[in-house]
Design a protein around this motif. Structure first.
Motif, PDB file in Angstrom:
ATOM      1  N   THR A 154     -11.322   0.358 -16.013  1.00 23.71           N
ATOM      2  CA  THR A 154     -10.152   0.222 -15.510  1.00 23.71           C
ATOM      3  C   THR A 154     -10.729  -0.842 -14.242  1.00 23.71           C
ATOM      4  OG1 THR A 154      -8.140   0.745 -14.255  1.00 23.71           O
ATOM      5  CG2 THR A 154     -10.031   1.952 -13.893  1.00 23.71           C
ATOM      6  N   GLN A 155      -9.423  -1.511 -13.734  1.00 24.46           N
ATOM      7  CA  GLN A 155      -9.920  -2.316 -12.560  1.00 24.46           C
ATOM      8  C   GLN A 155      -9.632  -1.742 -11.151  1.00 24.46           C
ATOM      9  OE1 GLN A 155     -11.402  -5.548 -13.030  1.00 24.46           O
ATOM     10  NE2 GLN A 155     -11.590  -4.991 -15.120  1.00 24.46           N
ATOM     11  N   VAL A 156     -10.290  -2.183 -10.254  1.00 24.43           N
ATOM     12  CA  VAL A 156      -9.830  -1.772  -8.784  1.00 24.43           C
ATOM     13  C   VAL A 156      -8.743  -2.642  -8.184  1.00 24.43           C
ATOM     14  CG1 VAL A 156     -10.713  -1.260  -6.552  1.00 24.43           C
ATOM     15  CG2 VAL A 156     -11.879  -0.987  -8.390  1.00 24.43           C
ATOM     16  N   THR A 157      -7.642  -1.986  -7.947  1.00 17.94           N
ATOM     17  CA  THR A 157      -6.632  -2.720  -7.347  1.00 17.94           C
ATOM     18  C   THR A 157      -6.365  -2.706  -5.832  1.00 17.94           C
ATOM     19  OG1 THR A 157      -5.191  -0.914  -7.950  1.00 17.94           O
ATOM     20  CG2 THR A 157      -5.224  -2.472  -9.504  1.00 17.94           C
ATOM     21  N   GLN A 158      -5.501  -3.290  -5.403  1.00 22.06           N
ATOM     22  CA  GLN A 158      -5.071  -3.290  -3.862  1.00 22.06           C
ATOM     23  C   GLN A 158      -3.637  -2.876  -3.797  1.00 22.06           C
ATOM     24  OE1 GLN A 158      -7.721  -4.286  -1.621  1.00 22.06           O
ATOM     25  NE2 GLN A 158      -6.523  -3.861   0.470  1.00 22.06           N
ATOM     26  N   GLY A 159      -3.277  -1.931  -2.907  1.00 22.79           N
ATOM     27  CA  GLY A 159      -1.818  -1.684  -2.584  1.00 22.79           C
ATOM     28  C   GLY A 159      -1.636  -0.327  -1.554  1.00 22.79           C
ATOM     29  N   ARG A 160      -0.606   0.001  -1.576  1.00 27.72           N
ATOM     30  CA  ARG A 160       0.059   1.190  -0.944  1.00 27.72           C
ATOM     31  C   ARG A 160       0.122   2.384  -1.786  1.00 27.72           C
ATOM     32  NH1 ARG A 160       1.974  -0.224   4.275  1.00 27.72           N
ATOM     33  NH2 ARG A 160       2.075  -2.409   4.475  1.00 27.72           N
ATOM     34  N   VAL A 161       0.066   3.329  -1.320  1.00 25.25           N
ATOM     35  CA  VAL A 161       0.077   4.886  -2.165  1.00 25.25           C
ATOM     36  C   VAL A 161       1.255   5.371  -1.549  1.00 25.25           C
ATOM     37  CG1 VAL A 161      -0.577   7.071  -2.872  1.00 25.25           C
ATOM     38  CG2 VAL A 161      -2.047   5.200  -3.126  1.00 25.25           C
ATOM     39  N   SER A 162       2.368   5.758  -2.230  1.00 27.75           N
ATOM     40  CA  SER A 162       3.480   6.337  -2.019  1.00 27.75           C
ATOM     41  C   SER A 162       3.390   7.769  -2.331  1.00 27.75           C
ATOM     42  CB  SER A 162       4.933   6.066  -2.450  1.00 27.75           C
ATOM     43  OG  SER A 162       5.013   4.617  -2.176  1.00 27.75           O
ATOM     44  N   PRO A 163       2.700   8.702  -1.515  1.00 27.15           N
ATOM     45  CA  PRO A 163       2.281  10.158  -2.039  1.00 27.15           C
ATOM     46  C   PRO A 163       3.742  10.952  -2.018  1.00 27.15           C
ATOM     47  CG  PRO A 163       1.184   9.635   0.081  1.00 27.15           C
ATOM     48  CD  PRO A 163       2.391   8.555  -0.075  1.00 27.15           C
ATOM     49  N   GLU A 164       3.693  11.871  -2.873  1.00 28.51           N
ATOM     50  CA  GLU A 164       5.033  12.478  -3.159  1.00 28.51           C
ATOM     51  C   GLU A 164       4.233  14.048  -3.127  1.00 28.51           C
ATOM     52  OE1 GLU A 164       7.819  10.104  -5.748  1.00 28.51           O
ATOM     53  OE2 GLU A 164       6.074  10.721  -6.897  1.00 28.51           O
ATOM     54  N   VAL A 165       5.051  15.121  -2.966  1.00 28.28           N
ATOM     55  CA  VAL A 165       4.871  16.570  -2.929  1.00 28.28           C
ATOM     56  C   VAL A 165       5.777  16.945  -4.182  1.00 28.28           C
ATOM     57  CG1 VAL A 165       4.870  18.846  -1.704  1.00 28.28           C
ATOM     58  CG2 VAL A 165       4.028  16.620  -0.793  1.00 28.28           C
ATOM     59  N   PHE A 166       5.407  17.634  -4.993  1.00 28.27           N
ATOM     60  CA  PHE A 166       5.902  18.363  -6.148  1.00 28.27           C
ATOM     61  C   PHE A 166       6.127  19.976  -5.776  1.00 28.27           C
ATOM     62  CE2 PHE A 166       6.432  20.225 -10.490  1.00 28.27           C
ATOM     63  CZ  PHE A 166       7.740  19.757 -10.656  1.00 28.27           C
ATOM     64  N   GLY A 167       7.249  20.464  -6.303  1.00 28.03           N
ATOM     65  CA  GLY A 167       7.476  22.060  -6.242  1.00 28.03           C
ATOM     66  C   GLY A 167       8.474  22.480  -6.995  1.00 28.03           C
ATOM     67  N   LEU A 175       6.853  11.101   0.588  1.00 25.27           N
ATOM     68  CA  LEU A 175       6.082  11.055   1.791  1.00 25.27           C
ATOM     69  C   LEU A 175       6.174   9.625   2.230  1.00 25.27           C
ATOM     70  CD1 LEU A 175       3.306  13.679   1.316  1.00 25.27           C
ATOM     71  CD2 LEU A 175       5.581  13.981   2.407  1.00 25.27           C
ATOM     72  N   GLN A 176       5.591   9.199   3.540  1.00 24.94           N
ATOM     73  CA  GLN A 176       5.667   7.971   4.030  1.00 24.94           C
ATOM     74  C   GLN A 176       4.496   7.162   3.295  1.00 24.94           C
ATOM     75  OE1 GLN A 176       7.641   6.425   5.964  1.00 24.94           O
ATOM     76  NE2 GLN A 176       8.743   8.376   6.134  1.00 24.94           N
ATOM     77  N   PRO A 177       4.676   5.769   2.878  1.00 25.34           N
ATOM     78  CA  PRO A 177       3.809   5.304   2.348  1.00 25.34           C
ATOM     79  C   PRO A 177       2.364   4.872   3.195  1.00 25.34           C
ATOM     80  CG  PRO A 177       6.084   4.017   2.045  1.00 25.34           C
ATOM     81  CD  PRO A 177       6.017   5.178   2.971  1.00 25.34           C
ATOM     82  N   THR A 178       1.244   4.960   2.559  1.00 26.82           N
ATOM     83  CA  THR A 178       0.103   4.736   3.349  1.00 26.82           C
ATOM     84  C   THR A 178      -0.243   3.113   3.638  1.00 26.82           C
ATOM     85  OG1 THR A 178      -1.136   4.266   1.293  1.00 26.82           O
ATOM     86  CG2 THR A 178      -0.959   6.764   2.253  1.00 26.82           C
ATOM     87  N   GLU A 179      -1.318   3.025   4.331  1.00 21.32           N
ATOM     88  CA  GLU A 179      -1.577   1.499   4.613  1.00 21.32           C
ATOM     89  C   GLU A 179      -2.257   1.179   3.307  1.00 21.32           C
ATOM     90  OE1 GLU A 179      -0.766  -0.072   7.394  1.00 21.32           O
ATOM     91  OE2 GLU A 179       0.022   1.530   8.417  1.00 21.32           O
ATOM     92  N   GLU A 180      -2.391  -0.412   3.386  1.00 22.43           N
ATOM     93  CA  GLU A 180      -2.898  -1.121   2.404  1.00 22.43           C
ATOM     94  C   GLU A 180      -4.300  -0.770   2.163  1.00 22.43           C
ATOM     95  OE1 GLU A 180      -2.192  -3.727   0.253  1.00 22.43           O
ATOM     96  OE2 GLU A 180       0.017  -3.936   0.515  1.00 22.43           O
ATOM     97  N   GLY A 181      -4.781  -0.589   0.728  1.00 26.17           N
ATOM     98  CA  GLY A 181      -6.144  -0.140   0.727  1.00 26.17           C
ATOM     99  C   GLY A 181      -6.558  -0.237  -0.821  1.00 26.17           C
ATOM    100  N   LEU A 182      -7.712   0.068  -1.102  1.00 20.36           N
ATOM    101  CA  LEU A 182      -8.260   0.119  -2.581  1.00 20.36           C
ATOM    102  C   LEU A 182      -7.599   1.283  -3.285  1.00 20.36           C
ATOM    103  CD1 LEU A 182     -12.167  -0.905  -2.083  1.00 20.36           C
ATOM    104  CD2 LEU A 182      -9.891  -2.253  -2.570  1.00 20.36           C
ATOM    105  N   LEU A 183      -7.092   1.080  -4.716  1.00 17.83           N
ATOM    106  CA  LEU A 183      -6.531   2.171  -5.395  1.00 17.83           C
ATOM    107  C   LEU A 183      -7.283   2.035  -6.782  1.00 17.83           C
ATOM    108  CD1 LEU A 183      -2.488   1.114  -4.932  1.00 17.83           C
ATOM    109  CD2 LEU A 183      -4.186   2.697  -3.614  1.00 17.83           C
ATOM    110  N   LEU A 184      -7.076   3.421  -7.364  1.00 17.30           N
ATOM    111  CA  LEU A 184      -7.850   3.777  -8.480  1.00 17.30           C
ATOM    112  C   LEU A 184      -6.994   4.828  -9.293  1.00 17.30           C
ATOM    113  CD1 LEU A 184     -11.668   3.724  -7.585  1.00 17.30           C
ATOM    114  CD2 LEU A 184     -10.580   2.212  -9.319  1.00 17.30           C
ATOM    115  N   PRO A 185      -7.156   4.886 -10.363  1.00 19.15           N
ATOM    116  CA  PRO A 185      -6.767   6.041 -11.382  1.00 19.15           C
ATOM    117  C   PRO A 185      -7.471   7.399 -10.740  1.00 19.15           C
ATOM    118  CG  PRO A 185      -6.954   4.347 -12.663  1.00 19.15           C
ATOM    119  CD  PRO A 185      -7.497   3.670 -11.472  1.00 19.15           C
ATOM    120  N   ASN A 186      -6.857   8.467 -10.680  1.00 16.62           N
ATOM    121  CA  ASN A 186      -7.357   9.594 -10.276  1.00 16.62           C
ATOM    122  C   ASN A 186      -8.571   9.999 -11.183  1.00 16.62           C
ATOM    123  OD1 ASN A 186      -7.708  11.687  -8.168  1.00 16.62           O
ATOM    124  ND2 ASN A 186      -6.772  13.288  -9.731  1.00 16.62           N
TER     125      ASN A 186
END
Length: 400
Positions: free
Chosen positions: A42-55, A312-323
């Motif tokens: 896969t390719q390393v991408t650039q962007g923001r993560v929008s974290p979410e909490v599930f329950g 949750l609040q989106p994070t700053e720009e950074g490198l993104l990868l599939p977990n």
């Protein structure tokens, strides 16, 4: 046999042996233990993560009432049923008064007798006051006569004794009047308490609500505080949410929520975190929160299961990868970087992640990983720096 035939036969056998050895070598190098390991990249991408909490939680009523008697007794009648909408002050049930009415009648009689006793005490006081005034006037007159030597000292002492007796009678009458007033106040207080107890036997709705449970029937005996009818406020329904403690970072009041009810598959309802409980569940290792609906959906049931996703609040720009690309190698967490056909393990610091499987990463060594780099996401076997690999589009059994 001719010599030429032997040579041909030996040549043919040698060729067959070489072909067999070549086939075995090809099998060993392509499908055997020496074969390259199939990997999916896969390719390393650039962007923001929008974290979410599930329950997962269940629908509860924020405001509910357990309506029952304050004293033990027998239920006389229940006037509402489950599902009924009740108004404030509406009669829900009534308890059997037993002998309360007779006790109230007895106290009314005692009160009337006390008032009669008070009237008699007032009359006695008036008589004592009159006697006191007469004794006072006689004493003054005799004192004047004694100064003029018209009466003897014995006569003056008799009037003085009469005055003392009148004073004692007046004080006794006043005390008797006070006692009757206190008796009347006591009887009135006892009657008010009994009347309050009699009034509490009529169970009424404290607010506009819906009957959620009918826990006793006519003829049942209940103890003080036991519920005869349970009510809930339908406008106060919310979800009691349980979130795994390890994934609860950022859980706070005010977070926007998406609520999916078990009875409404495919639908989503908006809400917000109204409260985060200060005490967590130590047994299940979960944190508790209350999620309120923006608009309470009609027809939902208390106790219904719900799935809640908190944004949750989106994070700053950074490198993104599939977990899935994150691997553990020699005690470090990171990814296998594929560059010019060679594998290099890049250690990473893992940041926020989202429910869609994307995670924000930071290389431990600066510039060790950048946007657009190719990394291994899935591999058929564990990798090392000298592993021979073969890139495929899809590994068998890998997540799509």
């Amino acid at each position: 046999m001719k010599p030429s035939a032997n040579i041909q036969r030996r040549f043919l056998l040698g060729a067959m042996a070489l072909a067999l050895l070549g086939a075995l070598a090809w099998v060993a190098l392509r499908t055997g233990p020496l074969a390259p390991v199939n990997v999916q990249t896969t390719q390393v991408t650039q962007g923001r993560v929008s974290p979410e909490v599930f329950g997962i939680g269940q629908v509860e009523a924020r405001r509910s009432w357990m309506v029952g008697p304050t004293t033990p007794g027998r239920v006389l009648a229940v006037k509402v049923d489950v599902g009924d909408v009740v108004a404030p002050g509406q009669a829900l049930a009534e308890m059997d008064a037993v002998d309360l009415d007779q006790r109230l009648a007895a106290l009314d009689a005692s009160l009337a007798r006390g008032q009669s006793g008070r009237a008699a005490a007032q009359a006695q006081l008036a008589d004592a006051q009159a006697k006191h005034a007469l004794a006072q006037a006689n004493l003054k007159r005799n004192e004047d006569l004694a100064r003029q030597n018209f009466i003897s000292a014995g006569a003056l002492e008799a009037r003085t004794q009469e005055m003392a007796s009148a004073n004692a009678g007046l004080q006794s009458a006043m005390a008797n009047l006070d006692a009757t007033a206190q008796d009347i106040n006591r009887i009135r207080a006892e009657r008010a308490a009994l009347a309050e107890q009699r009034g509490s036997l009529k169970l009424v709705a404290p607010a506009a609500a819906i009957v959620s449970s009918r826990d006793a029937e006519a003829g049942s005996t209940v103890v003080a505080g036991q519920a005869v009818v349970k009510l809930i406020d339908p406008s106060s329904l919310w979800v009691k949410l349980r979130v795994d403690q390890g994934r609860s970072a950022g859980l706070a009041p005010g977070l926007v929520a998406r609520i999916a009810l078990r009875s409404r598959p495919g639908e989503s309802f908006a809400g917000k975190v109204a409260r985060v409980e200060p005490l967590a569940d130590a047994v299940t290792e979960e944190r508790l929160a209350q999620v309120a609906f923006d608009v309470v959906p009609p027809g939902i049931s208390v106790g219904e299961m719900a799935e809640v996703t908190l944004q949750l609040q989106p994070t700053e720009e950074g490198l993104l990868l599939p977990n899935a690309a994150l691997q553990s190698f020699e005690g470090s967490s990171g990814v296998w970087l594929l560059k010019d056909g060679a594998l290099t393990f890049v250690a990473l610091q893992v940041g926020a992640n989202s429910l869609d499987g994307m995670v924000q990463v930071i290389p431990v060594e600066a510039d060790a990983l950048s946007h657009g780099d190719t990394v291994v996401m899935y591999s058929a076997k564990a990798l090392s720096a000298d592993t021979r690999i073969q890139v495929v589009e899809q590994l068998q059994g890998a997540a799509k």
